[in-house]
Design an enzyme around this catalytic site. Structure first.
Site, mmCIF file in Angstrom:
data_model
loop_
_atom_site.group_PDB
_atom_site.id
_atom_site.type_symbol
_atom_site.label_atom_id
_atom_site.label_comp_id
_atom_site.label_asym_id
_atom_site.label_seq_id
_atom_site.Cartn_x
_atom_site.Cartn_y
_atom_site.Cartn_z
ATOM 1 N N ASP A 252 12.158 2.093 22.158
ATOM 2 C CA ASP A 252 11.348 0.896 22.379
ATOM 3 C C ASP A 252 12.154 -0.054 23.273
ATOM 4 O O ASP A 252 13.301 0.226 23.614
ATOM 5 C CB ASP A 252 10.945 0.253 21.046
ATOM 6 C CG ASP A 252 12.145 -0.142 20.197
ATOM 7 O OD1 ASP A 252 13.282 -0.109 20.709
ATOM 8 O OD2 ASP A 252 11.945 -0.486 19.026
ATOM 9 N N SER A 253 11.572 -1.184 23.617
ATOM 10 C CA SER A 253 12.232 -2.072 24.578
ATOM 11 C C SER A 253 13.211 -3.025 23.916
ATOM 12 O O SER A 253 14.010 -3.669 24.580
ATOM 13 C CB SER A 253 11.175 -2.905 25.298
ATOM 14 O OG SER A 253 10.586 -3.814 24.375
ATOM 15 N N GLY A 254 13.129 -3.148 22.606
ATOM 16 C CA GLY A 254 13.953 -4.123 21.903
ATOM 17 C C GLY A 254 13.172 -5.384 21.562
ATOM 18 O O GLY A 254 13.573 -6.162 20.692
ATOM 19 N N GLY A 255 12.049 -5.584 22.246
ATOM 20 C CA GLY A 255 11.270 -6.807 22.054
ATOM 21 C C GLY A 255 10.831 -7.025 20.609
ATOM 22 O O GLY A 255 11.054 -8.092 20.044
ATOM 23 N N GLY B 84 0.685 -4.739 19.620
ATOM 24 C CA GLY B 84 -0.026 -5.851 19.006
ATOM 25 C C GLY B 84 -1.104 -5.457 18.020
ATOM 26 O O GLY B 84 -1.996 -6.244 17.722
ATOM 27 N N CYS C 84 2.753 20.406 -2.088
ATOM 28 C CA CYS C 84 3.680 20.169 -0.969
ATOM 29 C C CYS C 84 4.663 21.328 -0.800
ATOM 30 O O CYS C 84 5.125 21.906 -1.776
ATOM 31 C CB CYS C 84 4.433 18.865 -1.223
ATOM 32 S SG CYS C 84 5.605 18.452 0.080
ATOM 33 N N HIS D 290 10.475 14.471 1.436
ATOM 34 C CA HIS D 290 9.096 14.655 0.985
ATOM 35 C C HIS D 290 8.100 13.834 1.809
ATOM 36 O O HIS D 290 7.099 14.371 2.293
ATOM 37 C CB HIS D 290 8.950 14.312 -0.500
ATOM 38 C CG HIS D 290 7.511 14.249 -0.915
ATOM 39 N ND1 HIS D 290 6.756 15.383 -1.113
ATOM 40 C CD2 HIS D 290 6.669 13.198 -1.070
ATOM 41 C CE1 HIS D 290 5.503 15.034 -1.386
ATOM 42 N NE2 HIS D 290 5.425 13.713 -1.374
ATOM 43 N N ASP E 56 4.678 6.084 15.840
ATOM 44 C CA ASP E 56 5.977 5.947 15.189
ATOM 45 C C ASP E 56 5.818 4.918 14.100
ATOM 46 O O ASP E 56 4.963 4.040 14.196
ATOM 47 C CB ASP E 56 7.037 5.408 16.166
ATOM 48 C CG ASP E 56 6.962 3.898 16.275
ATOM 49 O OD1 ASP E 56 6.035 3.410 16.950
ATOM 50 O OD2 ASP E 56 7.773 3.195 15.651
ATOM 51 N N ASP F 139 7.898 -6.434 26.346
ATOM 52 C CA ASP F 139 6.680 -7.246 26.244
ATOM 53 C C ASP F 139 6.930 -8.499 25.413
ATOM 54 O O ASP F 139 7.967 -8.636 24.780
ATOM 55 C CB ASP F 139 5.502 -6.439 25.675
ATOM 56 C CG ASP F 139 5.818 -5.797 24.335
ATOM 57 O OD1 ASP F 139 6.973 -5.870 23.881
ATOM 58 O OD2 ASP F 139 4.902 -5.205 23.736
ATOM 59 N N GLN G 178 -1.468 -5.165 25.772
ATOM 60 C CA GLN G 178 -1.483 -6.252 24.793
ATOM 61 C C GLN G 178 -2.827 -6.971 24.867
ATOM 62 O O GLN G 178 -3.755 -6.476 25.491
ATOM 63 C CB GLN G 178 -0.322 -7.220 25.065
ATOM 64 C CG GLN G 178 1.052 -6.644 24.750
ATOM 65 C CD GLN G 178 1.309 -6.488 23.251
ATOM 66 O OE1 GLN G 178 0.445 -6.784 22.425
ATOM 67 N NE2 GLN G 178 2.491 -5.996 22.900
ATOM 68 N N CYS H 127 7.623 20.950 0.902
ATOM 69 C CA CYS H 127 8.914 20.405 1.353
ATOM 70 C C CYS H 127 10.040 20.913 0.452
ATOM 71 O O CYS H 127 9.799 21.377 -0.652
ATOM 72 C CB CYS H 127 8.879 18.873 1.366
ATOM 73 S SG CYS H 127 9.240 18.090 -0.216
ATOM 74 N N CYS I 5 10.006 19.266 -3.149
ATOM 75 C CA CYS I 5 9.002 19.754 -4.093
ATOM 76 C C CYS I 5 9.237 21.219 -4.456
ATOM 77 O O CYS I 5 8.853 21.668 -5.533
ATOM 78 C CB CYS I 5 7.597 19.546 -3.533
ATOM 79 S SG CYS I 5 7.180 17.796 -3.409
HETATM 80 ZN ZN ZN Z 1 7.269 17.420 -1.125
#
Ligand code: ZN
Length: 391
Positions: A93-96, A216, A304, A335, A266, A147, A189, A306, A309
């Site tokens: 990201d830009s840091g903004g 935004g 699940c 998980h 993200d 931004d 934006q 994972c 689990c």
């Molecule tokens: Zn799991």
């Protein structure tokens, strides 16, 4: 210059689409979720572990890495991929966003943003040019234009002023870019004002970007407002370019956004919730600290696949969480991330098989989202904790 990114759409179902994003560090099948490696680490996990869960692309935060270890160290050590041993695609990201949410005494002019570090109070200046230079030192495949964000909901005049500045900064970021192996995304934006969103997108298209961040949203507005704006944006955004919805990661939001043509996401939510005891299941998130789990021998989510689990009972997680054991953070993070990757995997399959609408409906019929009040309360608590840390 040859295109740094290639994006091809292989299947659509309504507005939802499955595509392939080809970056200098490999391919990403979209819609994709990027776990957040805030400080060049997805908290508690190695890159190998995150990759094994299904991550194809990671996000790292420029604000944090700018303060520590700093762009000079990062450049000397060969950039983020090498530093954290993540060979795949990355985005910074830009840091903004962090400046506005974490920084002390932020002073914004048309030229730049001046802020105090939340670590030691030191003074820093981030201009569009510097945001690009720092991201070039970090070396991610996709970098973001700086931004100006306004807390939502904001008054029209406030959003308009921020937008004008964001557009000027977007052009400066484009002009400042030197590396040929990174793609710079502009950020749409305009808050909840459709005419400002239109103006934003048109100006960004005139500058020319290989992809667009949607900024935004998910910053305090209601879910209904967010979904409404995503639906409008789908019609406005160029169809052939990747769209990245910033900071969204709850299961219900992911599905709604995919249904409105979003390709990249993200969010710290899955990993942060995990560490705080909230684990995803097909019926909603559960609080593993609750007494009901004290003696549950089955996994927290029997559906699940994972590593957590597969090996551990809900009772064990309950015990580790209540005891404040570090292992809990690892197991819970594994998980929650796997839950999100499976959800996106299932969503992509449903799009390819032309049954995304039914898939979404069935998932949401079972899954109870955290209520709006719970969400607002949680946000307030995190913000309060951040205030304490800053002072
Ligand atoms: Zn799991």
């Amino acid at each position: 210059m040859a295109d740094v990114l290639k994006f091809s759409i292989e299947a659509t179902a309504g507005a939802a689409r499955v595509g392939t994003l080809t970056t200098p560090h490999g391919e990403v099948t979209t819609p994709a979720f990027m776990p957040v490696a805030t400080q060049a680490s997805v908290k508690a996990l190695t890159g190998d572990e995150v990759g094994a869960l299904g991550a194809e692309m990671l996000l790292a935060n420029t604000y944090h890495l700018l303060l520590r270890p700093g762009p000079d160290v990062m450049r000397q050590l060969g950039g983020l991929h090498r530093f954290m041993r993540w060979p795949g695609p990355m985005l910074t990201d830009s840091g903004g966003y962090q400046i506005y949410s974490l920084g002390h005494r932020v002073d914004i002019t048309d030229e730049s943003v001046t802020f105090r570090s939340h670590l030691d109070g030191s003074r820093h200046v981030l201009s569009p040019e510097r945001a690009v230079a720092v991201q070039e030192a970090l070396g991610a495949d996709i970098i973001m234009a700086l931004d100006h964000l306004t807390p939502q909901p904001a008054a029209y005049a406030e959003d308009e002023a921020a937008l004008t500045r964001t557009l000027a900064w977007a052009a400066r970021c484009r002009d400042a870019k030197r590396r040929g192996d990174q793609a710079l995304f502009g950020i749409v934006q305009g808050g909840l004002h459709l005419d400002l969103r239109e103006r934003s997108l048109k100006a960004l298209e005139d500058i020319g970007f290989p992809g667009y961040g949607i900024g935004g949203l998910s910053v305090g507005e209601s879910k209904a407002d967010m979904y409404g704006m995503l639906a409008r944006l789908h019609d406005l955004l160029p169809q052939q370019k990747p769209r990245y919805l910033m900071g969204v990661g709850s299961p219900e939001d992911l599905l709604e956004a995919i249904d409105n043509g979003v390709d990249l996401f993200d969010c710290v939510l899955p990993t942060r919730l995990a560490r705080h005891g909230a684990l995803f299941t097909p019926t909603g998130r559960v609080n593993i600290r609750k007494a009901a789990y004290r003696t549950q021998e089955s996994p927290v989510d029997p559906t699940c696949d994972c590593p957590t689990c597969a090996h551990y009972s809900a009772a064990y997680l309950h015990h580790l969480c209540r005891s404040g054991e570090l292992l809990y953070h690892r197991l819970a993070t594994l998980h929650n991330l796997r839950f999100i990757f499976r959800l996106l995997d299932d969503a992509r399959t449903a799009i390819r098989e032309q049954r995304f609408a039914t898939f979404k409906e069935e998932f949401l019929a079972q899954y109870t989202p955290a209520s709006e009040e719970v969400r607002v309360e949680q946000r307030r608590k995190w913000q309060a904790r951040r205030e304490v840390r800053k002072n």
